[in-house]
Structure formats: C-alpha cells, structure tokens
Design a protein around this motif. Structure first.
Motif, PDB file in Angstrom:
ATOM      1  N   GLU A 120       0.833  -1.206   0.000  1.00 52.29           N
ATOM      2  CA  GLU A 120       0.000   0.000   0.000  1.00 52.29           C
ATOM      3  C   GLU A 120       0.871   1.261   0.000  1.00 52.29           C
ATOM      4  OE1 GLU A 120      -3.084  -0.314  -0.387  1.00 52.29           O
ATOM      5  OE2 GLU A 120      -3.641  -2.298   0.368  1.00 52.29           O
ATOM      6  N   LYS A 121       1.981   1.219   0.732  1.00 49.13           N
ATOM      7  CA  LYS A 121       2.879   2.379   0.769  1.00 49.13           C
ATOM      8  C   LYS A 121       3.460   2.651  -0.620  1.00 49.13           C
ATOM      9  CE  LYS A 121       4.347   1.626   5.580  1.00 49.13           C
ATOM     10  NZ  LYS A 121       5.482   1.234   6.450  1.00 49.13           N
ATOM     11  N   THR A 171      -1.442   4.160  -1.550  1.00 52.35           N
ATOM     12  CA  THR A 171      -2.817   3.957  -1.106  1.00 52.35           C
ATOM     13  C   THR A 171      -2.934   3.761   0.403  1.00 52.35           C
ATOM     14  OG1 THR A 171      -2.589   1.577  -1.548  1.00 52.35           O
ATOM     15  CG2 THR A 171      -3.530   2.942  -3.303  1.00 52.35           C
ATOM     16  N   TRP A 172      -1.795   3.731   1.094  1.00 50.57           N
ATOM     17  CA  TRP A 172      -1.825   3.532   2.543  1.00 50.57           C
ATOM     18  C   TRP A 172      -2.449   4.730   3.253  1.00 50.57           C
ATOM     19  CZ3 TRP A 172      -2.589   0.391   6.060  1.00 50.57           C
ATOM     20  CH2 TRP A 172      -2.122   0.507   7.370  1.00 50.57           C
ATOM     21  N   LEU A 173      -2.365   5.904   2.643  1.00 47.75           N
ATOM     22  CA  LEU A 173      -2.936   7.108   3.254  1.00 47.75           C
ATOM     23  C   LEU A 173      -4.444   6.998   3.433  1.00 47.75           C
ATOM     24  CD1 LEU A 173      -0.928   9.975   1.506  1.00 47.75           C
ATOM     25  CD2 LEU A 173      -0.827   9.293   3.910  1.00 47.75           C
ATOM     26  N   PHE A 232      -6.101   4.454   4.363  1.00 45.01           N
ATOM     27  CA  PHE A 232      -6.349   3.732   5.601  1.00 45.01           C
ATOM     28  C   PHE A 232      -6.028   4.604   6.814  1.00 45.01           C
ATOM     29  CE2 PHE A 232      -5.736   0.326   2.546  1.00 45.01           C
ATOM     30  CZ  PHE A 232      -6.733  -0.563   2.886  1.00 45.01           C
ATOM     31  N   LEU A 233      -4.928   5.374   6.705  1.00 44.67           N
ATOM     32  CA  LEU A 233      -4.537   6.224   7.830  1.00 44.67           C
ATOM     33  C   LEU A 233      -5.525   7.346   8.071  1.00 44.67           C
ATOM     34  CD1 LEU A 233      -0.684   6.484   7.159  1.00 44.67           C
ATOM     35  CD2 LEU A 233      -1.868   4.949   8.728  1.00 44.67           C
ATOM     36  N   SER A 234      -6.114   7.860   7.011  1.00 43.53           N
ATOM     37  CA  SER A 234      -7.028   8.995   7.141  1.00 43.53           C
ATOM     38  C   SER A 234      -8.476   8.578   7.354  1.00 43.53           C
ATOM     39  CB  SER A 234      -6.935   9.879   5.893  1.00 43.53           C
ATOM     40  OG  SER A 234      -7.257   9.132   4.731  1.00 43.53           O
ATOM     41  N   ALA A 235      -8.785   7.291   7.139  1.00 38.70           N
ATOM     42  CA  ALA A 235     -10.164   6.826   7.291  1.00 38.70           C
ATOM     43  C   ALA A 235     -10.537   6.754   8.773  1.00 38.70           C
ATOM     44  CB  ALA A 235     -10.330   5.455   6.645  1.00 38.70           C
ATOM     45  N   PRO A 236     -11.819   7.029   9.113  1.00 36.18           N
ATOM     46  CA  PRO A 236     -12.267   6.956  10.516  1.00 36.18           C
ATOM     47  C   PRO A 236     -12.467   5.508  10.963  1.00 36.18           C
ATOM     48  CG  PRO A 236     -14.112   7.505   9.108  1.00 36.18           C
ATOM     49  CD  PRO A 236     -12.914   7.466   8.205  1.00 36.18           C
ATOM     50  N   VAL A 237     -11.401   4.726  10.849  1.00 36.60           N
ATOM     51  CA  VAL A 237     -11.434   3.307  11.220  1.00 36.60           C
ATOM     52  C   VAL A 237     -10.342   3.068  12.253  1.00 36.60           C
ATOM     53  CG1 VAL A 237     -11.248   0.938  10.383  1.00 36.60           C
ATOM     54  CG2 VAL A 237     -12.222   2.698   8.899  1.00 36.60           C
ATOM     55  N   PRO A 238     -10.664   2.498  13.408  1.00 38.50           N
ATOM     56  CA  PRO A 238      -9.635   2.266  14.429  1.00 38.50           C
ATOM     57  C   PRO A 238      -8.543   1.329  13.930  1.00 38.50           C
ATOM     58  CG  PRO A 238     -11.670   1.115  14.996  1.00 38.50           C
ATOM     59  CD  PRO A 238     -11.994   1.999  13.833  1.00 38.50           C
TER      60      PRO A 238
END
Length: 397
Positions: A211-212, A216-218, A220-226
């Motif tokens: 993903e990095k 596309t890893w961003l 996941f980091l920015s999504a409101p998912v713990p």
C-alpha cells in the motif's frame, strides 16, 4: 463489523488479483511440502550398497557374505573383490560400506584363535554412517549367534542345552515413539513448520508495504477506522490461508509421506492457531514499520536457516551453547516445532504440553498488542532513501 469485513474483502481481492502473491499464499507451501516429502518419502534407509572382500574364500566366509546378501538393509556389489577396488568404490560412491574377511578366517575360527573382520563405512554423511554401522552390527550379531549354536550342536549339545547356554543374558530392546527410526518422522514436520513460518510471515509482511508503494496507505490512515480494525481486516485473509495450509500440509504429510501424526486433535489445532496468530501479527507489525517490500523480503529470507538450526529440533538444545539456546527460546518456531513433536509423535497430553502452549500464548499476546495499536500517522520519507516505484530513472544520491 462492516468496516472490518470491507477491509478483509479488499485484501482478499489483492491476494487473488496478484498472481505471485496468490501462488505464495496458497501453492508455494504445498509445493515445498511435496518437494521435501519426495526427498524423505522412503523414511528408512535400506539397500545400502556394500562390498564383500573375501580373502579367505571358505565356506564360513561365504556364509558371512550370504548373511549380508539376505539382509534387507544391504545390497551387495558383487564386482568388488579386492581392498583396492573397495577403496575406489568408496571414493566414487559406488559403495557406502565394505567388509574385508581376512585370509585363514575359517581355519582361525576352527582353532578358536582371535580373528578380526574389518568393516568400513562412509562417515562423511552421518545418515549413511549411523545407519550402516547399526545394520552391520545386526548382521554380525546374528551370524555370531548362529555360528555359536552350530558349534555347540557339533559338540553334542541338544537344542535345550544350547538355548540355556546362549540365553544366559537376554537383552530386550524397545524403541518408543519412532520404532522404525523413520527420518521423515524425525525431520519432515520441522521443515513444514519453517515453511509455514517463512511463507506466512512473508505474505502478510507485504500487505502494508504494498500500500505504501502504491500510495494507497494514506486512505487507511485517514479513514475513521480504528487501528485494530485495519489490522484485523488485513490479517484475517492471511490468518485463514495460513491455517488452511497448516491443515492441508498435515493431511499431505500423513497421507503421502506417511509421517506419524497422532495425539490429541484439539492440541494440534490449538498449536496451529497460536502459531498462525503469532506469524500473522508479527508480519503485520513488520509491514507497518518497514519502508518497502525489498527490505522485508531481504531480512525475512535471512531468518529461515538460523531459526531452524538453533531451535533444538535437529540437535539437542542441551548441547547448544547457552547464549544461542536462550535466543532460540525467544522464537515461536522453537516452541511450535518441539510442542508439535511431543503431541504427534509421543502423543502426550496437555499436562506435558502446557509449557509449550503457555510460551506460544505469551508470544501471541506480545505479537498482537503492537499490531493492533500501530500509530495511524504517515512517516515522512527519509531524504536520500531509495524511492520505490518512483519513476524510470535511477534515484539520485
């Protein structure tokens, strides 16, 4: 739950879409298992090529040659007749052992004079050496007993007298757990565990680095998912695939390689679940902190041989230097391989396996905790570092 399942579905699509990843997750473990299984499928070393150099050419010396020819453990190479030919045969690998019967052998035996029969075997390969030595002793012990019985019979002793003389001391030998000395039972499942370890760890370790590299890893980091949901969603497909491989390879080992897999099914499944959980969690943690897939691949490939060699699976841990032995106890493979052997080969119950279970539980906790609490923050790329998929040109210094 929907968020977790969406991430798991997304990861599963990647596994089936990328041919190399699909092969690595589902086919490589079975391919390795089949390759190693083909190597060790015979399990017991028979038909050892041996040369009989008969310098006496008497009835008694021919009986010795016949004893070796009739043994299932040996295959007599008939065209080697001299000591020099025996030496050459050992050098080029035509034979792995030799028996040299001296001149005047039968005469010396008749006069009860001490006579020595020379036996040689190839010790450059310990498997050949150990088994050949054992088989040669078995043949000579049987021949010696038969010869003694014939001598006593010629002196007029009846069968009961001969039996009472020769059975003054009787040695009963029982081999427990691996009575056939099967090399497959000894080694094969350790190889299976290291296959599952390395392939499983490598597969899940490439999830976030992929993903990095694709930028596309961003999302996941920015999504409101713990963080724990991201971990669970990413890890579930690999955990499931690894456990499927675990069950598949156990079936393959039992069905085709004839490895003994006995004991409690519940303990076997528990060991597999804990081992799988450790591998999956550790792989995710590595992937979250590794800068790129190249580093992950390099470092993980370096670990398989050391893990296997220092674990105590093939060489007793009591005879490994203390420092290396302590290091081996920090590795999940050590506890899994040894615990699995205790359950399947010795068929021990939970009271004996508990230390192995406890060690794997502690390692699972230590692996899961950092994996579910990774920091959802993008790290800036280090200046001067290698840029993956950054263009066609070679990166500048």
């Amino acid at each position: 739950m929907r968020q977790l399942l969406n991430i798991a579905h997304y990861e599963m699509l990647h596994i089936f879409k990328e041919k190399i990843l699909f092969l690595m997750v589902f086919l490589v473990p079975l391919g390795y298992a089949a390759l190693f299984g083909a190597a060790y499928v015979t399990a017991v070393l028979n038909n050892v090529p041996i040369a009989i150099v008969d310098l006496d050419d008497s009835k008694l010396s021919r009986e010795i040659a016949a004893a070796f020819a009739n043994s299932p453990h040996f295959r007599v190479v008939d065209d080697i007749k001299t000591y020099q030919e025996l030496q050459e045969g050992m050098k080029n690998g035509r034979v792995r052992a030799g028996v040299v019967i001296p001149e005047h052998f039968e005469q010396d035996m008749a006069q009860h004079t001490l006579t020595r029969v020379l036996t040689v075997y190839d010790g450059s390969n310990l498997i050949w050496g150990y088994n050949t030595r054992k088989y040669i002793r078995e043949v000579f012990n049987e021949f010696s007993a038969s010869n003694t019985a014939s001598y006593l019979a010629d002196m007029g002793y009846n069968k009961n007298d001969i039996r009472s003389i020769m059975d003054t001391v009787s040695l009963n030998t029982e081999v427990w757990y691996n009575p056939t000395f099967s090399y497959a039972n000894f080694l094969y499942m350790g190889l299976i565990m290291i296959i599952l370890h390395q392939i499983g760890l490598l597969s899940v370790s490439l999830t976030i680095t992929r993903e990095k590299e694709r930028k596309t890893w961003l999302q996941f980091l920015s999504a409101p998912v713990p963080a724990w949901k991201i971990f669970a969603g990413k890890a579930i497909p690999y955990f499931t695939a690894n456990f499927f491989n675990y069950a598949l390879l156990l079936w393959f080992a039992s069905r085709f390689v004839h490895v003994k897999i006995g004991g409690s099914l519940a303990l076997i499944l528990l060991l597999g679940i804990l081992y799988d959980l450790i591998i999956t969690s550790a792989g995710f943690f590595i992937s979250a902190h590794a800068p790129n897939s190249l580093q992950v691949t390099r470092y993980l490939m370096l670990l398989s041989v050391p893990f296997f060699m220092i674990s105590g699976y093939t060489w007793p841990g009591t005879h490994i230097p203390a420092g290396i032995n302590y290091l081996a106890r920090l590795l999940p493979f050590t506890w899994m391989a040894q615990g699995f052997r205790q359950v399947t080969l010795k068929e021990l119950n939970l009271s004996y396996i508990f230390p192995y279970i406890l060690a794997l539980v502690l390692m699972a906790v230590l692996a899961v905790l950092p994996a579910i609490t990774f920091t959802k923050r993008a790290k800036p790329r280090q200046e001067g570092g290698l840029s993956i998929n950054g263009g066609a040109s070679y990166p500048g210094r």
